[in-house]
Motif scaffolding. Sequence first.
Motif, mmCIF file in Angstrom:
data_model
loop_
_atom_site.group_PDB
_atom_site.id
_atom_site.type_symbol
_atom_site.label_atom_id
_atom_site.label_comp_id
_atom_site.label_asym_id
_atom_site.label_seq_id
_atom_site.Cartn_x
_atom_site.Cartn_y
_atom_site.Cartn_z
ATOM 1 N N ALA A 1 55.507 1.801 -61.340
ATOM 2 C CA ALA A 1 54.949 2.543 -62.382
ATOM 3 C C ALA A 1 56.302 3.115 -63.130
ATOM 4 O O ALA A 1 56.135 3.957 -64.166
ATOM 5 N N LEU A 2 57.373 3.091 -62.791
ATOM 6 C CA LEU A 2 58.774 3.544 -63.373
ATOM 7 C C LEU A 2 58.807 2.886 -64.690
ATOM 8 O O LEU A 2 59.214 3.296 -65.579
ATOM 9 N N THR A 3 58.355 1.815 -64.822
ATOM 10 C CA THR A 3 58.413 1.113 -66.017
ATOM 11 C C THR A 3 57.353 1.336 -66.995
ATOM 12 O O THR A 3 57.215 0.594 -68.094
ATOM 13 N N ASP A 4 56.188 2.048 -66.630
ATOM 14 C CA ASP A 4 55.262 2.503 -67.638
ATOM 15 C C ASP A 4 55.727 3.396 -68.771
ATOM 16 O O ASP A 4 56.621 4.066 -68.333
ATOM 17 N N PRO A 5 55.158 3.244 -69.864
ATOM 18 C CA PRO A 5 55.487 4.149 -71.003
ATOM 19 C C PRO A 5 55.216 5.437 -70.625
ATOM 20 O O PRO A 5 54.582 6.055 -69.951
#
Length: 207
Positions: A39-43
């Motif tokens: 989820a670190l790459t989620d907006p």
Amino acid sequence: MTDIPEISTFVHIEDGTSFASCGEDRFTSMTELLEAYPALTDPGNEAALARLVTHFSKGRAFRVVSEPEVFEAAYRAALAEEDSTKPWRQDHPRRVDFGVPDFASIAAPSRQGDRLVFTLEDSFTGLPYAASTKLSALDQLDMTPLSLSPVSVGPEAQADQLSTTGMIETGPGPATPEADGAAGDEDLADPKVPELPEIPRRRKPQN
């Protein structure tokens, strides 16, 4: 934005390598970290992601500019305190020796297409760099020093700067930067910051 747990960053005292931890889990690369927390790459997580990417790529040599207004205020304050009439010293960089960036080009971390784009501040010189990385390859960080405009100084200061130019270009190799021991409460060690070839050279004053 997907909430993510607090992830702390550290530097090994023994060898200067970087790692991160969350609870009892320890990670030695962005790959490991993303496997555990995709989820670190989620907006919405751009600031946290930029901080972690920078940590694993550069250790404590650079820090993310998350608040451009704060960076600008600190940069201008440093310029106001620097005495351009004093001799230039290679191991004590001053912003007045390099110049002033276009502060409008400095923004908080954001996503632009398939890239994470942000600005980094050199922990030693205080100079800004444009940084970016592909969201699909977060272990590869691209950096470019921002353009700097010369700082206007008086005739006496210009003469002094001219007299030191030869020392800068023909003198002995660079001295090792002095660690100030004042960055990041989370880090365990303060390794010496290596000299980076992309640091802009000091501009010659204009007549």
